[in-house]
Scaffold this motif. Sequence first.
Motif, short mmCIF file in Angstrom:
data_model
loop_
_atom_site.label_atom_id
_atom_site.label_comp_id
_atom_site.label_asym_id
_atom_site.label_seq_id
_atom_site.Cartn_x
_atom_site.Cartn_y
_atom_site.Cartn_z
N LEU A 162 22.74 63.04 67.77
CA LEU A 162 23.48 63.19 69.02
C LEU A 162 24.01 61.84 69.47
O LEU A 162 23.26 60.86 69.51
CB LEU A 162 22.56 63.76 70.11
N VAL A 163 25.30 61.80 69.82
CA VAL A 163 25.89 60.54 70.25
C VAL A 163 26.99 60.84 71.27
O VAL A 163 27.78 61.76 71.10
CB VAL A 163 26.47 59.76 69.05
N PRO A 164 27.04 60.07 72.38
CA PRO A 164 28.15 60.24 73.33
C PRO A 164 29.47 59.82 72.69
O PRO A 164 29.55 58.80 72.00
CB PRO A 164 27.77 59.30 74.48
N VAL A 165 30.51 60.63 72.94
CA VAL A 165 31.84 60.31 72.40
C VAL A 165 32.87 60.54 73.50
O VAL A 165 32.68 61.35 74.41
CB VAL A 165 32.20 61.18 71.18
N CYS A 166 33.98 59.80 73.41
CA CYS A 166 35.07 59.98 74.37
C CYS A 166 36.37 59.48 73.77
O CYS A 166 36.38 58.83 72.72
CB CYS A 166 34.77 59.26 75.68
N ARG A 167 37.44 59.76 74.47
CA ARG A 167 38.75 59.26 74.07
C ARG A 167 38.81 57.76 74.34
O ARG A 167 38.37 57.30 75.41
CB ARG A 167 39.82 59.98 74.87
N PRO A 168 39.34 56.98 73.41
CA PRO A 168 39.30 55.52 73.55
C PRO A 168 40.39 54.96 74.45
O PRO A 168 41.24 54.17 74.01
CB PRO A 168 39.46 55.04 72.11
N THR A 169 40.39 55.32 75.71
CA THR A 169 41.31 54.69 76.66
C THR A 169 40.81 53.28 76.97
O THR A 169 39.62 52.99 76.84
CB THR A 169 41.40 55.51 77.95
N PRO A 170 41.69 52.37 77.40
CA PRO A 170 41.24 50.99 77.68
C PRO A 170 40.08 50.93 78.67
O PRO A 170 39.12 50.19 78.48
CB PRO A 170 42.51 50.33 78.24
N GLY A 171 40.15 51.72 79.73
CA GLY A 171 39.08 51.69 80.71
C GLY A 171 37.75 52.15 80.16
O GLY A 171 36.69 51.61 80.48
N ARG A 172 37.78 53.15 79.33
CA ARG A 172 36.52 53.68 78.78
C ARG A 172 35.94 52.74 77.73
O ARG A 172 34.73 52.64 77.60
CB ARG A 172 36.77 55.06 78.18
N GLY A 246 39.87 57.52 64.77
CA GLY A 246 39.99 56.72 65.98
C GLY A 246 40.41 57.50 67.21
O GLY A 246 40.63 56.91 68.27
N SER A 247 40.51 58.81 67.09
CA SER A 247 40.87 59.61 68.27
C SER A 247 39.68 59.81 69.20
O SER A 247 39.85 60.17 70.37
CB SER A 247 41.44 60.97 67.84
N LEU A 248 38.47 59.58 68.70
CA LEU A 248 37.26 59.50 69.52
C LEU A 248 36.50 58.23 69.17
O LEU A 248 36.58 57.75 68.03
CB LEU A 248 36.34 60.71 69.27
N ILE A 249 35.79 57.68 70.13
CA ILE A 249 34.88 56.57 69.86
C ILE A 249 33.47 57.01 70.24
O ILE A 249 33.27 57.89 71.09
CB ILE A 249 35.26 55.30 70.64
N ALA A 250 32.48 56.43 69.57
CA ALA A 250 31.08 56.80 69.78
C ALA A 250 30.31 55.63 70.37
O ALA A 250 30.64 54.46 70.14
CB ALA A 250 30.43 57.22 68.47
#
Length: 288
Positions: A162-172, A246-250
């Motif tokens: 299990l790992v948190p993932v999100c879209r790699p926007t600059p703020g995130r 690269g569409s998600l980062i972990a």
Amino acid sequence: MRELPPLNALLAFESVARTGSVRAAAESLSVTPGAVSRQLRLLEEHFATELFRRQGRGLLLTHAGNAYYQQVSVHFEGLRKAGGLLHRSAGKSVIRLHSFTTFATRWLIPRLTSFQLAHPAIDIRLTTASDWDDATDYDAAIRLGSGDWPQLHATALVGNVLVPVCRPTPGRKESFRPDSLNKHTLLSVRGRPDDWQIWGEAFGVDLNQQSWRELESSALAYQAALEGQGIALAQRVLVESELQAGSLIAMEAHQVDCGKLTYYLVWRENSLKEASLRLLENWLSKNG
């Protein structure tokens, strides 16, 4: 228990009752009308009951005959359907495989495609659902758990990390840390309510003050993360392609290996299809 009636007589009865004609029944059975009439007499003698009565040149079912036909016709139709399935599957071993929808679309189906090419004599018929149902009928299934199910053969297919993932926007990218999660919406999955709690306890993160959004399935949570709507707690094996693209980062330094709690290929012990199931098991294990 009473003996079954003569089966040829039963076949003649069903054919006459269905077609309404001795001649039509004889043609469908490739026998003479006289042979059909003799079989009908045998059946009536067996039950000591009149099943047909003459009306002009035809036959009509009696009340007893009609009641009997309503019972046996269902079974004849079942035999016809079973025969049709057997003809369509001639020479093939059919495996009815059931899986969770997200696991099927993101991991299983690509491997089944290559399996079918390698083993054309095995026909995989896949069904999916978001939640597990113990009443599901299957030859093999994908189950999530510890692998300990009575009377089931179980083989682990993948690691469950299990790992948190999100879209790699600059703020995130700048705030994608455990101590900054309160700045983001966390995406939870209705069928996996404990995942975030497991992750939070592993890293001592208090998630009680978070903003939450609940989604129906993991697939929807991953899509919402891709759209920038929040942070999903992903099963890493199911988002590897997005991570590589690269569409998600972990949150690489904060992953939880759930150990034995993972996805298994299972089937009932002593299955008559074990030889084909072993081939499927070996293929999925090697291509995990």
